[in-house]
Design a protein around this motif. Structure first.
Motif, PDB file in Angstrom:
ATOM      1  N   TRP A 111     -22.740 -19.161  32.057  1.00  0.00           N
ATOM      2  CA  TRP A 111     -21.895 -18.357  32.927  1.00  0.00           C
ATOM      3  C   TRP A 111     -20.564 -18.181  32.221  1.00  0.00           C
ATOM      4  N   VAL A 112     -20.125 -16.936  32.031  1.00  0.00           N
ATOM      5  CA  VAL A 112     -18.836 -16.668  31.387  1.00  0.00           C
ATOM      6  C   VAL A 112     -17.902 -16.008  32.394  1.00  0.00           C
ATOM      7  N   ALA A 113     -16.633 -16.416  32.332  1.00  0.00           N
ATOM      8  CA  ALA A 113     -15.627 -15.896  33.259  1.00  0.00           C
ATOM      9  C   ALA A 113     -15.273 -14.460  32.906  1.00  0.00           C
ATOM     10  N   LEU A 114     -15.354 -13.582  33.890  1.00  0.00           N
ATOM     11  CA  LEU A 114     -15.033 -12.173  33.662  1.00  0.00           C
ATOM     12  C   LEU A 114     -13.535 -11.947  33.496  1.00  0.00           C
ATOM     13  N   ALA A 115     -12.720 -12.860  34.008  1.00  0.00           N
ATOM     14  CA  ALA A 115     -11.271 -12.723  33.886  1.00  0.00           C
ATOM     15  C   ALA A 115     -10.830 -12.782  32.431  1.00  0.00           C
ATOM     16  N   ASP A 116     -11.576 -13.506  31.588  1.00  0.00           N
ATOM     17  CA  ASP A 116     -11.263 -13.596  30.167  1.00  0.00           C
ATOM     18  C   ASP A 116     -12.156 -12.606  29.404  1.00  0.00           C
ATOM     19  N   GLN A 117     -11.825 -11.334  29.506  1.00  0.00           N
ATOM     20  CA  GLN A 117     -12.651 -10.298  28.891  1.00  0.00           C
ATOM     21  C   GLN A 117     -12.779 -10.483  27.382  1.00  0.00           C
ATOM     22  N   GLN A 118     -11.723 -10.959  26.745  1.00  0.00           N
ATOM     23  CA  GLN A 118     -11.778 -11.166  25.293  1.00  0.00           C
ATOM     24  C   GLN A 118     -12.841 -12.193  24.933  1.00  0.00           C
ATOM     25  N   ALA A 119     -12.936 -13.278  25.703  1.00  0.00           N
ATOM     26  CA  ALA A 119     -13.948 -14.312  25.443  1.00  0.00           C
ATOM     27  C   ALA A 119     -15.356 -13.748  25.631  1.00  0.00           C
ATOM     28  N   VAL A 120     -15.529 -12.889  26.625  1.00  0.00           N
ATOM     29  CA  VAL A 120     -16.834 -12.257  26.854  1.00  0.00           C
ATOM     30  C   VAL A 120     -17.186 -11.381  25.651  1.00  0.00           C
TER      31      VAL A 120
END
Length: 150
Positions: A111-120
């Protein structure tokens, strides 16, 4: 000329109404995609409706049932072009049954946090999935566009 392959994929969110996380899956095969991240899903079988194929694939690959949300607009009825022979239609989805596990074709789910778009975006995505990830983030970050997907 060979027939086009229709593929379906799911952008599985923790909530269709208020998405904060996206479930991503890491491929184990074929060799050129092993270790890369993707949207779970698979090929549509002959005579199968795309949405039914997506439900089947998610049950087989992850062991989950889902509620489908809006389809991510791709600009063509076949969806996003993956290569010269295949296109993928992608739906937003929310797990309604079961707990996701990498049962087939994957060795890890995250599960990846959408708030950190750069990490996605920095995850090593299958190249054909990368523009789809960008489009998904654009849709989810736009209040006007996101309200139309419900």
């Amino acid at each position: 000329m060979s027939e086009q392959i229709q593929v379906v994929g799911a952008a599985i969110l923790d909530s269709l109404e208020h998405p904060a996380r996206l479930l991503v899956a890491r491929r184990t095969a074929p060799e050129q995609f092993a270790g890369l991240w993707e949207f779970p899903g698979g090929k549509v079988e002959a005579g199968e409706v795309c949405e039914a194929a997506l439900h089947r694939e998610l049950k087989e690959e992850l062991g989950v049932g889902v509620r489908l949300g809006a389809e991510l607009p791709a600009g063509t009825p076949e969806g996003w072009r993956l290569n010269e022979r295949a296109s993928m239609r992608v739906w937003q989805a929310e797990v309604t049954e079961g707990e996701p596990h990498p049962l087939e074709d994957h060795d890890e789910l995250r599960w990846v946090a959408l708030a950190d778009q750069q990490a996605v975006l920095e995850l090593p995505w299958i190249p054909a999935d990368f523009p789809i990830v960008q489009a998904l983030l654009d849709v989810l970050s736009s209040p006007v566009l996101h309200s139309r997907t419900r």
